[in-house]
Design a protein around this motif. Structure first.
Motif, PDB file in Angstrom:
ATOM      1  N   VAL E   6       0.835  -1.195   0.000  1.00 34.05           N
ATOM      2  CA  VAL E   6       0.000   0.000   0.000  1.00 34.05           C
ATOM      3  C   VAL E   6       0.872   1.247   0.000  1.00 34.05           C
ATOM      4  O   VAL E   6       1.674   1.466   0.909  1.00 34.05           O
ATOM      5  CB  VAL E   6      -0.928   0.030   1.229  1.00 34.05           C
ATOM      6  N   ASN E   7       0.715   2.011  -1.027  1.00 35.87           N
ATOM      7  CA  ASN E   7       1.359   3.312  -1.125  1.00 35.87           C
ATOM      8  C   ASN E   7       0.751   4.231  -0.060  1.00 35.87           C
ATOM      9  O   ASN E   7      -0.407   4.054   0.325  1.00 35.87           O
ATOM     10  CB  ASN E   7       1.107   3.864  -2.540  1.00 35.87           C
ATOM     11  N   VAL E   8       1.505   5.216   0.420  1.00 36.33           N
ATOM     12  CA  VAL E   8       0.939   6.146   1.400  1.00 36.33           C
ATOM     13  C   VAL E   8       0.398   7.399   0.733  1.00 36.33           C
ATOM     14  O   VAL E   8      -0.325   8.164   1.365  1.00 36.33           O
ATOM     15  CB  VAL E   8       1.971   6.544   2.485  1.00 36.33           C
ATOM     16  N   ASN E   9       0.774   7.622  -0.510  1.00 40.11           N
ATOM     17  CA  ASN E   9       0.242   8.821  -1.167  1.00 40.11           C
ATOM     18  C   ASN E   9      -0.704   8.437  -2.300  1.00 40.11           C
ATOM     19  O   ASN E   9      -0.885   7.250  -2.588  1.00 40.11           O
ATOM     20  CB  ASN E   9       1.376   9.740  -1.647  1.00 40.11           C
ATOM     21  N   THR E  10      -1.299   9.426  -2.918  1.00 37.31           N
ATOM     22  CA  THR E  10      -2.370   9.168  -3.888  1.00 37.31           C
ATOM     23  C   THR E  10      -1.884   9.225  -5.337  1.00 37.31           C
ATOM     24  O   THR E  10      -2.707   9.273  -6.254  1.00 37.31           O
ATOM     25  CB  THR E  10      -3.505  10.197  -3.688  1.00 37.31           C
ATOM     26  N   THR E  11      -0.586   9.199  -5.528  1.00 38.23           N
ATOM     27  CA  THR E  11      -0.029   9.260  -6.877  1.00 38.23           C
ATOM     28  C   THR E  11       0.127   7.835  -7.419  1.00 38.23           C
ATOM     29  O   THR E  11       1.006   7.081  -6.976  1.00 38.23           O
ATOM     30  CB  THR E  11       1.338   9.983  -6.843  1.00 38.23           C
ATOM     31  N   ALA E  12      -0.707   7.504  -8.387  1.00 34.32           N
ATOM     32  CA  ALA E  12      -0.765   6.116  -8.845  1.00 34.32           C
ATOM     33  C   ALA E  12       0.545   5.652  -9.472  1.00 34.32           C
ATOM     34  O   ALA E  12       0.912   4.470  -9.377  1.00 34.32           O
ATOM     35  CB  ALA E  12      -1.919   5.950  -9.838  1.00 34.32           C
ATOM     36  N   SER E  13       1.270   6.559 -10.119  1.00 32.72           N
ATOM     37  CA  SER E  13       2.522   6.132 -10.747  1.00 32.72           C
ATOM     38  C   SER E  13       3.535   5.690  -9.691  1.00 32.72           C
ATOM     39  O   SER E  13       4.346   4.800  -9.930  1.00 32.72           O
ATOM     40  CB  SER E  13       3.105   7.263 -11.598  1.00 32.72           C
ATOM     41  N   VAL E  14       3.482   6.311  -8.517  1.00 36.64           N
ATOM     42  CA  VAL E  14       4.365   5.864  -7.434  1.00 36.64           C
ATOM     43  C   VAL E  14       3.941   4.464  -6.977  1.00 36.64           C
ATOM     44  O   VAL E  14       4.784   3.590  -6.747  1.00 36.64           O
ATOM     45  CB  VAL E  14       4.346   6.869  -6.260  1.00 36.64           C
ATOM     46  N   PRO E  37      -4.310   4.875  -1.752  1.00 35.63           N
ATOM     47  CA  PRO E  37      -5.396   5.434  -0.952  1.00 35.63           C
ATOM     48  C   PRO E  37      -6.328   6.258  -1.823  1.00 35.63           C
ATOM     49  O   PRO E  37      -5.888   6.900  -2.785  1.00 35.63           O
ATOM     50  CB  PRO E  37      -4.692   6.323   0.077  1.00 35.63           C
ATOM     51  N   SER E  38      -7.597   6.283  -1.470  1.00 34.35           N
ATOM     52  CA  SER E  38      -8.557   7.035  -2.274  1.00 34.35           C
ATOM     53  C   SER E  38      -8.615   8.507  -1.870  1.00 34.35           C
ATOM     54  O   SER E  38      -9.335   9.296  -2.477  1.00 34.35           O
ATOM     55  CB  SER E  38      -9.951   6.412  -2.144  1.00 34.35           C
ATOM     56  N   PHE E  39      -7.883   8.864  -0.834  1.00 34.50           N
ATOM     57  CA  PHE E  39      -7.817  10.278  -0.447  1.00 34.50           C
ATOM     58  C   PHE E  39      -6.460  10.507   0.212  1.00 34.50           C
ATOM     59  O   PHE E  39      -5.748   9.552   0.537  1.00 34.50           O
ATOM     60  CB  PHE E  39      -8.953  10.661   0.505  1.00 34.50           C
ATOM     61  N   GLY E  40      -6.122  11.757   0.401  1.00 35.44           N
ATOM     62  CA  GLY E  40      -4.849  12.104   1.026  1.00 35.44           C
ATOM     63  C   GLY E  40      -3.992  12.944   0.107  1.00 35.44           C
ATOM     64  O   GLY E  40      -4.500  13.531  -0.860  1.00 35.44           O
ATOM     65  N   ALA E  41      -2.688  12.991   0.403  1.00 35.01           N
ATOM     66  CA  ALA E  41      -1.782  13.880  -0.320  1.00 35.01           C
ATOM     67  C   ALA E  41      -1.123  13.161  -1.493  1.00 35.01           C
ATOM     68  O   ALA E  41      -0.867  11.960  -1.430  1.00 35.01           O
ATOM     69  CB  ALA E  41      -0.701  14.400   0.628  1.00 35.01           C
ATOM     70  N   GLU E  42      -0.817  13.896  -2.528  1.00 34.69           N
ATOM     71  CA  GLU E  42      -0.150  13.293  -3.688  1.00 34.69           C
ATOM     72  C   GLU E  42       1.270  12.833  -3.333  1.00 34.69           C
ATOM     73  O   GLU E  42       1.836  11.957  -3.967  1.00 34.69           O
ATOM     74  CB  GLU E  42      -0.122  14.280  -4.847  1.00 34.69           C
ATOM     75  N   SER E  43       1.826  13.466  -2.314  1.00 34.62           N
ATOM     76  CA  SER E  43       3.102  12.995  -1.755  1.00 34.62           C
ATOM     77  C   SER E  43       3.048  13.294  -0.272  1.00 34.62           C
ATOM     78  O   SER E  43       2.463  14.299   0.135  1.00 34.62           O
ATOM     79  CB  SER E  43       4.287  13.713  -2.410  1.00 34.62           C
ATOM     80  N   VAL E  44       3.629  12.417   0.525  1.00 39.03           N
ATOM     81  CA  VAL E  44       3.548  12.576   1.976  1.00 39.03           C
ATOM     82  C   VAL E  44       4.894  13.060   2.494  1.00 39.03           C
ATOM     83  O   VAL E  44       5.899  12.355   2.397  1.00 39.03           O
ATOM     84  CB  VAL E  44       3.148  11.247   2.651  1.00 39.03           C
ATOM     85  N   GLY E  56      -5.868   6.788   5.331  1.00 38.80           N
ATOM     86  CA  GLY E  56      -6.066   6.414   3.934  1.00 38.80           C
ATOM     87  C   GLY E  56      -5.603   4.996   3.643  1.00 38.80           C
ATOM     88  O   GLY E  56      -6.260   4.231   2.911  1.00 38.80           O
ATOM     89  N   VAL E  57      -4.489   4.607   4.197  1.00 35.16           N
ATOM     90  CA  VAL E  57      -3.971   3.255   3.999  1.00 35.16           C
ATOM     91  C   VAL E  57      -4.896   2.235   4.674  1.00 35.16           C
ATOM     92  O   VAL E  57      -5.257   1.205   4.080  1.00 35.16           O
ATOM     93  CB  VAL E  57      -2.526   3.138   4.558  1.00 35.16           C
ATOM     94  N   ALA E  58      -5.294   2.528   5.918  1.00 30.72           N
ATOM     95  CA  ALA E  58      -6.194   1.599   6.613  1.00 30.72           C
ATOM     96  C   ALA E  58      -7.504   1.457   5.855  1.00 30.72           C
ATOM     97  O   ALA E  58      -8.073   0.361   5.749  1.00 30.72           O
ATOM     98  CB  ALA E  58      -6.447   2.085   8.045  1.00 30.72           C
ATOM     99  N   ASP E  59      -7.954   2.579   5.321  1.00 27.12           N
ATOM    100  CA  ASP E  59      -9.205   2.565   4.563  1.00 27.12           C
ATOM    101  C   ASP E  59      -9.073   1.709   3.301  1.00 27.12           C
ATOM    102  O   ASP E  59      -9.956   0.893   2.993  1.00 27.12           O
ATOM    103  CB  ASP E  59      -9.577   4.008   4.187  1.00 27.12           C
ATOM    104  N   ALA E  60      -7.972   1.879   2.590  1.00 30.13           N
ATOM    105  CA  ALA E  60      -7.776   1.103   1.355  1.00 30.13           C
ATOM    106  C   ALA E  60      -7.706  -0.388   1.660  1.00 30.13           C
ATOM    107  O   ALA E  60      -8.258  -1.220   0.926  1.00 30.13           O
ATOM    108  CB  ALA E  60      -6.502   1.571   0.648  1.00 30.13           C
ATOM    109  N   VAL E  61      -7.056  -0.728   2.743  1.00 29.95           N
ATOM    110  CA  VAL E  61      -6.950  -2.145   3.108  1.00 29.95           C
ATOM    111  C   VAL E  61      -8.300  -2.674   3.588  1.00 29.95           C
ATOM    112  O   VAL E  61      -8.716  -3.789   3.225  1.00 29.95           O
ATOM    113  CB  VAL E  61      -5.868  -2.342   4.198  1.00 29.95           C
TER     114      VAL E  61
END
Lengths: 240, 240, 240, 240, 240, 240
Positions: E6-14, E37-44, E56-61
Motif C-alpha cells: 500500500v502506497n501512502v500517497n495518492t499518486t498512482a505512478s508511485v 489510498p482514495s484520499f490524502g496527499a499526492e506525496s507525503v 487512507g492506507v487503513a481505509d484502502a486495506v
C-alpha cells in the motif's frame, strides 16, 4: 500570589534585572520579590560557586520573613533545587528546567546557549538529572562571562546569535533556550536575528510557578523531597 | 603519601570509624587524615543536608593547613565532588563512585544497599551523573538511619543482609555495595551472610586514590574542573 | 603478589613492552609475569583475531603452572575477559575497562585514541557492554597498525597527539585513553603535547588488580561468572 | 542456494535437530548443510565455552570445502558472529538476532526464554550489542540445561511455558523467542500453551539468510567487517 | 500467497513503481497487489499528510474485497502501521522498519538517506519507537521532494549518493537505507557509486512479509494490537 | 484569549466534561471552546481509533471558523499533535505531555494511571517520543474503559486509587498523572486517597497554553513543524 525569585549570585543588579524580567510576564495579582544571597560569588560559573549558591539560595529563602506561594531559582545549570523542595511546602521551579519544558512544546529539539564553555557540563548534567536531555540538541557556549552580559549587551546578543544559528544549522535545534539568568531581556533580539522561538528561563519559570499554584499542586512529600528529619544541624541558616 | 578522608557529617565518631576503615587498607607509607566539617548536619540524609555538606567538606579541605596528595569524599550519594575537583590540583575520589567502579570488576551487575528510602534517589542520581548507572541493578534501602548503624551494628547487618539477598535474588545483582560511609566495617559480615562480594566505598576509594597518585594522574583542568575564575566571593571559606 | 599480564597477540616483543610498563608502576612486592599466547595473530586488529585471542589468552592462563593472584588481559577492545572470569577464582582486569574507569576520576568525559579505524567499533562495543560508554566522548583512530607503533614511536606519538587534540577540541574530551596495549610508554609524551591527563590501560590495570587483591575482592560466582559446569570439552586447553 | 547452519556445540544430535528445523522452513531449492565444530564443549552454557565455540564455528566454516551462499550461527547469545562476517563475503545470520528482529514485527515487546540462569546475561549482552534490547521485555531462564532439552522434551515444554506465561503476564511481553538452538521443534507446543506468537531462531534465520541472498545483499566491507589484514596467524584454522 | 503493498500517497505512478519493485524480488507464487489510498496527499512529506495517510492506507486495506496474506505499508517514516496491526490478523510490515532490520545484518551502523529535511524527524521518531535507533548512524536529507525523485532520477541518484558518502565518511555508516518508498529502483546505482550495501525498504519488506507467512507467524493479539473493541465508529471506512 | 480544547472521541458529554474541567482553571479572560470531531470513535482506546482521531481532531480545528490563540488536544497517549503543529501558527498542547511536564516539577518520578491495559503502550510510546519517559516510573491500567469512567465515577476512583497506590509503593512514583481525558474531575478524590500530588492533563494543559500565549511563544517553523508544502490533497478537511 507572591513568588520569590532568587538570584544565585551576589550581584544585586543581576537580581534586579531578573526580577524585572519576571515582573514583565507575571499575571495581574502576582507579586515578584527578588532575593540576593548574602554570601557566595558575584557570578556563578562553576561547581564550587554553584554549591555555595545552593546554600546561599536556601539561606536567603529560609530567612525570608513573610509568607510566599512559590520560589524560582534563577540560575542556569545550578545545584540546589532539590534542597529547596525538601525545605518548603510551596512549589519550586528551576529556570533551567522551566526553559527546557517550555521548549519541548515549541519544536522537535532545542539547544541551550550559555556563557562560558566551562558551564556547559553543569547544564548538561542538570538536564540529564531532570530527564530533559534527550530532546536537547546541544548546549553551546557564547564565550562571554556572566557579568560581561550586563556590561556589553550588544556584544552578548551577537555572540549568542552566532551560537544559536550554529545550533539550528548544525545541531538541528528548532528552539533556543537562553542559558543564563543574566540573559534576561535579550530574548526578542535573539529571536529576531535567528527566526526561531527563544525561551528565557525566568519568564518561563514565572508562568510555571503561577500555574502550579493555580492548579493547587506542590512538591510531593512521600519520598525524595520529604521535609528534612529532625536532627542537629549547625551553621544553617547562616544568619543575618 | 597523605590522603584526606572527609566525612560529610559533623559526627566525629563517624569520622573516626571512616578513617579507621581507610587506614586498615592503606598501603604502607600512606597517611590517612580524617576531617570533619565544622558545620552541617550530624547525619546527611537528604538534599538540603547534602548541599550543606558539599560546602562543609570544601570548607574543611580549604582550611586544612598542610600539603596532601588526594582527597576522599566519604559520603554516599552526596553532592560536592565536582567542587573539590575545581578547587584542588590533587585527585578527588567520591566513595559512591569508588564502590561502583570497583563493583564493575566483580560481577555483571551490582546493587547498592543504603540507609533510608529517601536517600535512594540521591544515590541513583549520582550514579546517573557518573555514567555508572547501567550496570546498577538496584539501589535498596535498609530502613535504618545513618546514626542507627553505629548504635546497633547487629541490627544494621541484619537489615542490610536482607536487602542484599533480595537484590541478588530479585534484581540479579552479583555484587553488593554498602551505600553509606557509616557502614564501614560491616563488609565481612554481609559477605559471609550473602556469599557475594561486598564493596565498602571507603577502602575502595583509598586504593583508587593511591593508584591515581602512583600513576601520576590528577584532575583534568581544561574545562569542567578548571580552577575557579578570579572573582569576588564572600562567605567562603567559612572561617575558623 | 603475582599478577599475570597476558598479551593478546603472539609478538613477544609486545609482551615485553607491556610487562615492562606494568612493572614500572607495580607496588613493591608485586611480581609481574608477562604471558604470550602460543597461537593466534601477531597483532590483533579485528574480531576474528580477537576471538582467537580470547581462546589463546585463556589457554595461556590455563596452562600457567604456578599460583597467581590476578590476571590482566592486555588488549584494548578485545573479546575474552568474561571467559577468564569464569575460569578463575582470582580477579581479572581488562585494560580497556581499567583505562576507562580510571579516566572517569579525571574529567567529565574521556576519549580513546586507538590504532586502525576498523578497531574503533570493537572498542565502542566493549565500552557499551561494560556500561562505560556514556561518558566516552569518542573513540578515534590514529591510522597506525599495532606493529607500526613499535616500529616508529615518533610517528605514533604524532598521530596519537593529533587525534587527542581533536578529541579535546571537537568532542569535548578532558582525558585521553591510549587505546592499544602496544602504546605502553607513550603516555608522557602525549600528555606533554596535549595538556590533558593521559591514561595507559596497562599501568591502570596493575593498580586496579593490586587494589582488588588488597581489598580481598574477587569475581562473584553466583551467576554470570560461575565456574563452567562439568562437561565434555575437547580441544581446550590447546596444548602442552 | 546453499546455507551452512553451524551448531555451536560438539553434540552431533543437536546439529541434526537444528538442520532438520532449518530444512522444514527452507524454500524449495535451498540446501541446508549442518556443521558441527571439531572441538569445543558438548553444550555451550557460558562465556568460556562460547569463546571456544566462536573459534570452533569459524574453524568449521573455514575448512568447509565447497561454495555456499550464507552462514547461520545456531547458538543463542553466543560470541563469534562478527568474526564470521570478517572472514566471509556471504551473509552471516546469528539466531539470537534473527529471533529478535522477527519478534519486532509481531508485538510491542518480546521476551526470550532460555536454558540456565547463567546464560541470561550472555543473551542480554548480545541483544545490547545488536541494538535490539529496548523492546526486549525480559530474558528468562527455564532452569534446564541445553542437553536436558533433548532428553526430556515434555519437561522442557512445561518449563518454557511457565516462564513464557510469566513473561506475558508480568513483563508485558507479547511475543516469546525460544532462547536456545536446541529448542528447535518446541515452537508449536509453546504457542499452543501460551496463545502468543513463538519465534524459533533457526527457522527465522533461514528465511533471513535466504532473503539477504535473494536481495543481493551481503556484509559491508568498508570498516568493521573488512577482511582481516594480511598477517602471521598461527593455530587457525585448527586443522583437520 | 498474496501481499498487499500500500502506497501512502495518492499518486498512482508511485504505486506502480513500488509494486514493480516488490514484484522484482517476490518469490515464485507470491502475488503483489499495489493499493493507492482514495484520499490524502499526492506525496507525503510531513506529519499532517502522514496522519491522513495512516487513515487512507487503513481505509484502502479495509475496503480491499479479497483475501490476502500480508500487508506492506510502503511509506518511509510514516504513521499508521500499528493501526493496521490491530485491524488485521495477517502480518503487517512497514518499510522503514524492514530496511532497518535488514541493514542490521549488513554492518555495524546504518544511515538513512531520505528526501526533504523536514521528514528527517519523522523517520528518526519511527526508528526510536521501533527500538531500531541505536545502530542508526544518521538520517540525512537529499533535499529532493518525493515527486522530484520520479521526475529526475539522475539528479536523485546524485543527491542521494552525496549524502550516502557523507554518512559513510562522517557518520561511520556502513550500510545505506533508501529512505523513501519512491526511491525504488535506485538501489543498484547508489551501491555502485558508494561501495556499501544499499537497502531499499520495499523489496526488504517483501522478503520479510513472505518469511513471516512461511513461518506461520502473525501479530500478537494479547495486548497492544488486539482487535479494536466493539463500539460506535463513524466515518471509517471512508467508503467508496 | 481563546483556547480550543478538542476531544479525541465523538462523545459530546466527554467534550463537555473536559471543557468544564478546563474552564475551572482558566484565567480570567480565557475563553474555552470545546470541540468534538465530526467522525471517529465514541471512545479512543487503540491505535486505529487514535489515528482516526488524529484526522478528526485536525479536521475539527481546520473547520473552526473563528480566530483562536491555542489548541489543546485532550486525549491521553493519542496520535496527532505533530500534525496540528504543522497546520497552525498558534501553540498546540497535548495533555499527555502537559501532565508529564507538570509532574516533573512535583516529584522525582511520576506514574500514569490510565484506562485499559491495551492503551498502556500508546502512552509509553508518546512519552518516549516526547523525551519524557526517563522519569516515568510506570504506566498502569485501571482496567476501566473510557466510557465506564463516566458511568460509574465511584468505581473509577477506586480502581485508579488502587493502581496509584501500587505505583507509589512498588514503582517509587511520587506523583500520579490521570491518564485519560475522561478522568477530569477525579483529581481531588485520588489525591485525598493517596496523599501524593495528582495531575490532571486538561487543566495542566490550559495553564501551559495560556503561558505560551502570554510569553509570546509558538511552534518553531524552521523544520519539523513547518507549514505543509503546497500540493494536491484530497479528502481533507473532510467537510461539513
Amino acid at each position: 500570589m507572591k513568588i520569590l525569585v532568587v538570584n544565585v549570585n551576589t550581584t544585586a543588579s543581576v537580581t534586579e534585572a531578573i526580577a524585572a524580567s519576571a515582573r514583565a510576564v507575571a499575571a495581574p495579582g502576582t507579586e515578584i520579590v527578588g532575593l540576593t544571597p548574602s554570601f557566595g560569588a558575584e557570578s556563578v560559573e562553576g561547581n564550587l560557586e554553584s554549591y555555595l549558591a545552593a546554600v546561599g539560595v536556601a539561606d536567603a529563602v529560609a530567612r525570608y520573613p513573610d509568607p510566599f506561594d512559590a520560589v524560582i531559582q534563577a540560575g542556569y545549570g545550578e545545584h540546589g533545587r532539590e534542597g529547596l523542595q525538601e525545605m518548603l511546602d510551596v512549589p519550586v521551579v528551576d529556570i533551567t528546567e522551566a526553559a527546557a519544558t517550555t521548549a519541548l512544546y515549541l519544536g522537535h529539539r532545542y539547544s541551550v546557549v550559555t556563557t562560558l564553555d566551562r558551564t556547559v557540563p553543569l547544564i548538561s548534567d542538570r538536564l540529564l538529572l531532570a530527564g530533559l536531555d534527550r530532546r536537547c540538541a546541544s548546549v553551546r557556549a557564547s564565550g562571554l562571562a556572566v557579568l560581561e552580559l550586563e556590561q556589553d549587551p550588544a556584544r552578548a546578543v551577537a555572540a549568542i546569535v552566532e551560537q544559536a544559528q550554529r545550533a539550528v544549522a548544525d545541531d538541528h535545534a528548532e528552539v533556543i533556550c537562553l542559558g543564563c539568568g543574566g540573559m534576561a531581556g535579550l530574548q526578542e533580539q535573539v529571536r529576531a536575528a535567528t527566526g526561531v522561538p527563544v525561551v528565557d528561563g525566568v519568564p518561563a519559570a514565572v508562568t510555571i510557578a503561577e500555574s502550579l499554584v493555580r492548579l493547587g499542586l506542590t512538591t510531593s512529600k512521600v519520598r525524595t523531597y520529604a521535609a528534612p528529619r529532625s536532627k542537629r544541624i549547625s551553621g544553617f541558616p547562616v544568619g543575618g
